[in-house]
Every structure is written in structure tokens, then in C-alpha cells.
Design an enzyme around this catalytic site. Structure first.
Site, PDB file in Angstrom:
ATOM      1  N   TYR A 112       0.814  -1.401  -0.012  1.00  0.00           N
ATOM      2  CA  TYR A 112       0.069   0.122   0.004  1.00  0.00           C
ATOM      3  C   TYR A 112       0.971   1.383  -0.004  1.00  0.00           C
ATOM      4  O   TYR A 112       0.516   2.218  -0.536  1.00  0.00           O
ATOM      5  CB  TYR A 112      -0.803   0.070   1.252  1.00  0.00           C
ATOM      6  CG  TYR A 112      -1.912  -1.272   1.297  1.00  0.00           C
ATOM      7  CD1 TYR A 112      -3.137  -1.128   0.541  1.00  0.00           C
ATOM      8  CD2 TYR A 112      -1.569  -2.396   2.119  1.00  0.00           C
ATOM      9  CE1 TYR A 112      -3.830  -2.183   0.425  1.00  0.00           C
ATOM     10  CE2 TYR A 112      -2.584  -3.399   2.042  1.00  0.00           C
ATOM     11  CZ  TYR A 112      -3.601  -3.208   1.216  1.00  0.00           C
ATOM     12  OH  TYR A 112      -4.508  -4.330   1.230  1.00  0.00           O
ATOM     13  N   ASN A 135     -12.588  -0.747  -5.675  1.00  0.00           N
ATOM     14  CA  ASN A 135     -12.443  -1.144  -7.040  1.00  0.00           C
ATOM     15  C   ASN A 135     -13.838  -2.119  -7.303  1.00  0.00           C
ATOM     16  O   ASN A 135     -13.962  -2.994  -6.361  1.00  0.00           O
ATOM     17  CB  ASN A 135     -11.181  -2.413  -6.989  1.00  0.00           C
ATOM     18  CG  ASN A 135     -11.208  -2.933  -8.242  1.00  0.00           C
ATOM     19  OD1 ASN A 135     -11.727  -2.405  -9.397  1.00  0.00           O
ATOM     20  ND2 ASN A 135     -10.336  -3.846  -8.233  1.00  0.00           N
ATOM     21  N   CYS A 143      -6.539  -5.657  -7.657  1.00  0.00           N
ATOM     22  CA  CYS A 143      -6.301  -5.009  -6.149  1.00  0.00           C
ATOM     23  C   CYS A 143      -5.667  -6.199  -5.019  1.00  0.00           C
ATOM     24  O   CYS A 143      -5.157  -5.601  -4.008  1.00  0.00           O
ATOM     25  CB  CYS A 143      -7.494  -4.386  -5.786  1.00  0.00           C
ATOM     26  SG  CYS A 143      -8.894  -5.476  -5.498  1.00  0.00           S
ATOM     27  N   GLU A 169      -1.289 -17.285  -8.526  1.00  0.00           N
ATOM     28  CA  GLU A 169      -0.296 -16.612  -9.394  1.00  0.00           C
ATOM     29  C   GLU A 169       0.965 -17.081  -8.653  1.00  0.00           C
ATOM     30  O   GLU A 169       1.981 -16.086  -8.835  1.00  0.00           O
ATOM     31  CB  GLU A 169      -0.579 -15.011  -9.123  1.00  0.00           C
ATOM     32  CG  GLU A 169      -2.051 -14.470  -9.917  1.00  0.00           C
ATOM     33  CD  GLU A 169      -2.194 -13.022  -9.772  1.00  0.00           C
ATOM     34  OE1 GLU A 169      -1.198 -12.562  -9.642  1.00  0.00           O
ATOM     35  OE2 GLU A 169      -3.192 -12.785  -9.938  1.00  0.00           O
TER      36      GLU A 169
END
Length: 173
Positions: A112, A135, A143, A169
DNA sequence: CTAACTAAACCTA
DNA sequence: TAGGTTTAGTTAG
């Protein structure tokens, strides 16, 4: 503008778009019914009343290419989800933050604080947290790739789901 | 306009 | 590692 539900290996995802780009994209739900229920909040005035919908027909949006990429995403492939976004739903600050987050590639993360630094708010880490929480197009604006400097941070859709996305991921926290 | 929130970061020990 | 402090922007009243 339009809306539809697409099916991936992970579940049913509701999405909607305006003449300017994607207006919302929800995470996979286990049933078609649930996916449709989760779309409801986006289909009221905020969706219909956006001036860009009436005034800017924009390019024709076809959900098929996005559907292909999302299916690939949930099969673990490192896809590029840079599809057009309707930015008119956000405040200036939210837009600055989200546009930076939009460009974080598959498999990478920022904190952040780092995001705040790059959008001109070096001490605005908490504000960045608030902004990414606004979002509406999950995965398109990734995000979930924004984490705390010492841990995973938060997530509107539940921390488990954030961990799951990062896990896809290849990121362990 | 103020006050009360945060999906944070920092400092100290 | 735990705790208290500082912080910027949004939202509710």
C-alpha cells in the site's frame, strides 16, 4: 451497456459494462443464482445514471475475449487482463490509485505504501487501502496484488479469496 | 465543517 | 513481537 454471466472452472462470474468499458466484475460464485444476486447492487442508479453511458456510445464491447482470458486465469495461466475500464465511478484519488494498480502484472505485488509513493501520496498508505477497496472490477484492476508491508493486508471479498488469487499466481504469504 | 472511520506504516523497546 | 502513535483520504452527520 450490458451485462452477462460467464462460467469458469472456479464458478460463475457476473460482469457489466458501459460504453466506456467494464463497470463491474465479480469474483466467481458457486451457482448462477448467487452470481446474479451479487450483480444486483450494480444495476441500480449508479449503473444506469452514469452520464458516460448516455453520452458516449464508445467502442462496442464484446465479452467473449474477456471470457477466454478469465477461464485461462483460473486454469493457472499467466494472462493479461488489461481490458478497458469505465473509470467514471471513482473519485480522482481512487482513479489515480486504481490506474497504478491496473498496471501491476500477473504474479507481482506492491505494498500500500509503495502505491501511495508512486501516485504522489508518500504517507497515504491507509488512504490507498481505502481506495483499492472501491475497486469494482476485480482481477481487471488487480487489487489483490496490493498487500501490507508486513503481511497480506485486507480484502473486501474476504482474506481467504485474496490468498486464493495470490496462490493462483504463485505468491505465498 | 467536523468527526469517525480504515484493506497502513512507523517507532520504541 | 507487541504496543502505541502518526497518517491521508473518504464518508456520515
Amino acid at each position: 451497456m450490458g451485462k452477462t454471466v460467464i462460467e469458469t472452472r472456479a464458478g460463475y462470474m457476473g460482469l457489466g459494462w458501459t460504453g466506456s468499458g467494464l463497470a463491474f466484475l465479480n469474483l466467481p460464485a458457486p451457482t448462477l443464482y448467487e452470481a446474479e444476486m451479487e450483480m444486483k447492487p450494480y444495476l441500480g442508479n449508479r449503473f444506469k445514471g452514469v452520464t458516460s453511458v448516455k453520452e458516449a456510445p464508445g467502442p462496442y464491447f464484446s465479452p467473449e475475449p474477456l471470457e477466454r482470458e478469465l477461464k485461462a486465469y483460473f486454469e493457472g495461466k499467466p494472462v493479461d487482463l488489461s481490458f478497458p475500464v469505465d473509470w467514471s465511478f471513482y473519485t480522482d484519488f481512487q482513479r489515480r490509485v486504481l490506474q497504478r494498480v491496473y498496471s501491476i502484472p500477473w504474479g507481482e505485488v506492491l505494498s500500500y505504501g509503495q502505491v501511495g509513493m508512486e501516485v504522489g501520496s508518500p504517507r497515504g498508505a491507509r488512504a490507498v487501502g481505502g481506495a483499492v477497496g472501491s475497486n469494482r472490477v476485480l482481477l481487471i484492476i488487480p487489487c489483490h496484488r496490493v498487500i501490507a508491508h508486513n503481511g497480506i493486508g485486507g480484502f473486501g471479498g474476504g482474506l481467504e479469496r485474496k490468498r486464493m488469487l495470490l496462490g493462483i499466481e504463485g505468491i505465498k504469504i
